[in-house]
Design a protein around this motif. Structure first.
Motif, PDB file in Angstrom:
ATOM      1  N   MET A  83       7.718  -3.636  -4.535  1.00 39.94           N
ATOM      2  CA  MET A  83       8.752  -2.537  -4.027  1.00 39.94           C
ATOM      3  C   MET A  83       9.722  -2.519  -4.610  1.00 39.94           C
ATOM      4  SD  MET A  83       5.364  -0.189  -1.203  1.00 39.94           S
ATOM      5  CE  MET A  83       5.718  -1.925  -0.009  1.00 39.94           C
ATOM      6  N   ASN A  84      10.527  -2.130  -4.935  1.00 36.63           N
ATOM      7  CA  ASN A  84      11.912  -2.018  -5.134  1.00 36.63           C
ATOM      8  C   ASN A  84      12.804  -1.079  -4.858  1.00 36.63           C
ATOM      9  OD1 ASN A  84      11.176  -4.615  -6.014  1.00 36.63           O
ATOM     10  ND2 ASN A  84      10.895  -4.063  -7.211  1.00 36.63           N
ATOM     11  N   SER A  85      13.834  -1.068  -4.263  1.00 28.70           N
ATOM     12  CA  SER A  85      14.560   0.034  -3.998  1.00 28.70           C
ATOM     13  C   SER A  85      14.013   1.140  -2.545  1.00 28.70           C
ATOM     14  CB  SER A  85      14.642   0.718  -5.022  1.00 28.70           C
ATOM     15  OG  SER A  85      15.326   0.175  -6.594  1.00 28.70           O
ATOM     16  N   LEU A  86      13.457   0.615  -1.963  1.00 27.92           N
ATOM     17  CA  LEU A  86      12.845   1.595  -0.988  1.00 27.92           C
ATOM     18  C   LEU A  86      13.460   2.575   0.125  1.00 27.92           C
ATOM     19  CD1 LEU A  86      10.608  -1.629   0.433  1.00 27.92           C
ATOM     20  CD2 LEU A  86       9.641   0.454  -0.297  1.00 27.92           C
ATOM     21  N   LYS A  87      13.205   3.678  -0.141  1.00 27.11           N
ATOM     22  CA  LYS A  87      13.179   5.027   0.115  1.00 27.11           C
ATOM     23  C   LYS A  87      12.687   5.550   1.587  1.00 27.11           C
ATOM     24  CE  LYS A  87      14.281   6.958  -4.141  1.00 27.11           C
ATOM     25  NZ  LYS A  87      13.692   7.828  -4.309  1.00 27.11           N
ATOM     26  N   PRO A  88      13.271   5.579   3.247  1.00 23.92           N
ATOM     27  CA  PRO A  88      13.149   6.083   3.884  1.00 23.92           C
ATOM     28  C   PRO A  88      11.979   7.021   4.405  1.00 23.92           C
ATOM     29  CG  PRO A  88      15.543   6.124   4.015  1.00 23.92           C
ATOM     30  CD  PRO A  88      14.952   5.991   3.200  1.00 23.92           C
ATOM     31  N   GLU A  89      11.647   7.781   3.076  1.00 24.97           N
ATOM     32  CA  GLU A  89      10.782   8.227   3.046  1.00 24.97           C
ATOM     33  C   GLU A  89       8.917   7.477   2.116  1.00 24.97           C
ATOM     34  OE1 GLU A  89      14.005   9.073   1.839  1.00 24.97           O
ATOM     35  OE2 GLU A  89      13.866   9.998  -0.178  1.00 24.97           O
ATOM     36  N   ASP A  90      10.054   6.379   2.563  1.00 28.23           N
ATOM     37  CA  ASP A  90       8.441   5.119   1.736  1.00 28.23           C
ATOM     38  C   ASP A  90       7.967   4.909   2.868  1.00 28.23           C
ATOM     39  OD1 ASP A  90      10.419   3.423  -1.147  1.00 28.23           O
ATOM     40  OD2 ASP A  90       8.634   5.490  -0.913  1.00 28.23           O
ATOM     41  N   THR A  91       8.397   4.745   4.410  1.00 29.43           N
ATOM     42  CA  THR A  91       7.880   4.497   5.643  1.00 29.43           C
ATOM     43  C   THR A  91       6.409   4.504   5.610  1.00 29.43           C
ATOM     44  OG1 THR A  91       9.776   4.445   6.163  1.00 29.43           O
ATOM     45  CG2 THR A  91       7.681   4.713   8.090  1.00 29.43           C
ATOM     46  N   ALA A  92       5.211   4.260   6.174  1.00 29.38           N
ATOM     47  CA  ALA A  92       3.651   4.914   5.890  1.00 29.38           C
ATOM     48  C   ALA A  92       3.211   3.495   6.334  1.00 29.38           C
ATOM     49  CB  ALA A  92       3.368   5.597   4.830  1.00 29.38           C
ATOM     50  N   ILE A  93       1.496   3.543   6.765  1.00 30.59           N
ATOM     51  CA  ILE A  93       1.055   2.295   5.959  1.00 30.59           C
ATOM     52  C   ILE A  93      -0.005   2.556   5.171  1.00 30.59           C
ATOM     53  CG2 ILE A  93      -1.562   2.042   7.762  1.00 30.59           C
ATOM     54  CD1 ILE A  93      -0.412   3.659   9.890  1.00 30.59           C
ATOM     55  N   TYR A  94      -0.042   1.972   4.193  1.00 33.57           N
ATOM     56  CA  TYR A  94      -0.242   1.506   3.102  1.00 33.57           C
ATOM     57  C   TYR A  94      -1.547   0.440   3.558  1.00 33.57           C
ATOM     58  CZ  TYR A  94       4.446   2.492   0.974  1.00 33.57           C
ATOM     59  OH  TYR A  94       5.817   3.442   0.522  1.00 33.57           O
ATOM     60  N   SER A  95      -2.657   1.503   2.400  1.00 30.71           N
ATOM     61  CA  SER A  95      -3.997   0.675   2.573  1.00 30.71           C
ATOM     62  C   SER A  95      -4.697   0.432   1.247  1.00 30.71           C
ATOM     63  CB  SER A  95      -4.505   2.037   2.966  1.00 30.71           C
ATOM     64  OG  SER A  95      -4.383   1.863   4.252  1.00 30.71           O
ATOM     65  N   CYS A  96      -5.392  -0.514   0.694  1.00 24.91           N
ATOM     66  CA  CYS A  96      -5.620  -0.285  -0.175  1.00 24.91           C
ATOM     67  C   CYS A  96      -7.125  -0.350  -0.128  1.00 24.91           C
ATOM     68  CB  CYS A  96      -5.550  -2.796  -0.660  1.00 24.91           C
ATOM     69  SG  CYS A  96      -6.332  -3.516   0.122  1.00 24.91           S
ATOM     70  N   ALA A  97      -7.717   0.240  -0.836  1.00 23.46           N
ATOM     71  CA  ALA A  97      -8.798   0.150  -1.403  1.00 23.46           C
ATOM     72  C   ALA A  97      -9.478   0.124  -2.832  1.00 23.46           C
ATOM     73  CB  ALA A  97      -9.100   2.088  -1.690  1.00 23.46           C
ATOM     74  N   ALA A  98     -11.156  -0.079  -2.234  1.00 23.54           N
ATOM     75  CA  ALA A  98     -11.637  -0.832  -3.853  1.00 23.54           C
ATOM     76  C   ALA A  98     -12.908   0.394  -4.347  1.00 23.54           C
ATOM     77  CB  ALA A  98     -12.259  -1.626  -3.648  1.00 23.54           C
ATOM     78  N   SER A  99     -12.833   1.005  -5.875  1.00 25.49           N
ATOM     79  CA  SER A  99     -13.946   1.409  -6.339  1.00 25.49           C
ATOM     80  C   SER A  99     -14.381   0.868  -7.378  1.00 25.49           C
ATOM     81  CB  SER A  99     -13.248   2.711  -7.312  1.00 25.49           C
ATOM     82  OG  SER A  99     -13.977   3.091  -8.658  1.00 25.49           O
ATOM     83  N   THR A 100     -15.848   0.795  -7.056  1.00 28.46           N
ATOM     84  CA  THR A 100     -17.100   0.141  -7.821  1.00 28.46           C
ATOM     85  C   THR A 100     -17.705   1.156  -9.267  1.00 28.46           C
ATOM     86  OG1 THR A 100     -19.013   1.896  -6.619  1.00 28.46           O
ATOM     87  CG2 THR A 100     -18.006  -1.117  -5.546  1.00 28.46           C
ATOM     88  N   GLY A 101     -16.888   2.401  -8.670  1.00 30.32           N
ATOM     89  CA  GLY A 101     -16.700   3.277 -10.026  1.00 30.32           C
ATOM     90  C   GLY A 101     -18.353   3.962 -10.188  1.00 30.32           C
ATOM     91  N   ARG A 102     -18.943   3.679  -8.627  1.00 33.47           N
ATOM     92  CA  ARG A 102     -20.082   5.100  -8.653  1.00 33.47           C
ATOM     93  C   ARG A 102     -20.203   5.649  -8.438  1.00 33.47           C
ATOM     94  NH1 ARG A 102     -23.245   4.004  -5.139  1.00 33.47           N
ATOM     95  NH2 ARG A 102     -22.060   2.303  -3.330  1.00 33.47           N
ATOM     96  N   LEU A 103     -18.607   6.199  -7.456  1.00 34.93           N
ATOM     97  CA  LEU A 103     -18.444   7.888  -6.973  1.00 34.93           C
ATOM     98  C   LEU A 103     -17.505   8.245  -8.118  1.00 34.93           C
ATOM     99  CD1 LEU A 103     -17.890   6.620  -3.300  1.00 34.93           C
ATOM    100  CD2 LEU A 103     -20.038   7.591  -4.425  1.00 34.93           C
ATOM    101  N   GLY A 104     -17.455   9.911  -7.643  1.00 37.58           N
ATOM    102  CA  GLY A 104     -17.140   9.831  -9.065  1.00 37.58           C
ATOM    103  C   GLY A 104     -16.906  10.183 -10.545  1.00 37.58           C
ATOM    104  N   ARG A 105     -17.773  10.312 -11.231  1.00 40.99           N
ATOM    105  CA  ARG A 105     -18.298  10.222 -12.594  1.00 40.99           C
ATOM    106  C   ARG A 105     -18.215  11.580 -12.251  1.00 40.99           C
ATOM    107  NH1 ARG A 105     -19.924   5.458 -15.000  1.00 40.99           N
ATOM    108  NH2 ARG A 105     -19.299   3.802 -14.217  1.00 40.99           N
TER     109      ARG A 105
END
Length: 129
Positions: A83-105
């Motif tokens: 993350m470069n050129s960060l702005k105050p509006e980027d303030t947040a809790i950042y979470s990563c998530a994994a998809s196995t490809g089973r949901l949302g087909r």
């Protein structure tokens, strides 16, 4: 099961940079995509970026294009968010998530939360003005 552990958050001044990491363990070989989402106080969780594990296609929300870069290291089962050129509006809790490809087909829209079965605990990013 896939376990996700984020790191790299912190406090930075506007214009600064941070690199978030998300290490996947467990059945990482079955991962279809890894995504980053963020949630600011009082706001809905929103999509930030994603990478499709096979092929490496990347996707970004418009507000971070040109500033954030998602990348992956398959040998380490890790995805990064530079993350470069960060702005105050980027303030947040950042979470990563994994998809196995089973949901949302069949669409498997990596921008949608519902395709992701596994989530990390999140890491705080605070950008001061």
């Amino acid at each position: 099961q896939v376990q996700l552990v984020e790191s790299g958050g912190g406090l930075v001044q506007a214009g600064g940079s941070l690199r978030l990491s998300c290490a996947a363990s467990g059945r990482a070989f079955s991962t279809y995509a890894l995504g980053w989402f963020r949630q600011a106080p009082g706001k809905e969780r929103e999509f930030v970026a994603a990478v499709v594990w096979s092929g490496g296609s990347t996707y970004y929300t418009d507000s971070v294009k040109g500033r954030f870069t998602i990348s992956s290291d398959s040998a380490k089962n890790t995805v990064y968010l530079q993350m470069n050129s960060l702005k105050p509006e980027d303030t947040a809790i950042y979470s990563c998530a994994a998809s196995t490809g089973r949901l949302g087909r069949p669409a498997l829209n990596v921008r949608e939360r519902y395709i992701y079965e596994f989530w990390g605990q999140g890491t705080q990013v605070t950008v001061s003005s």
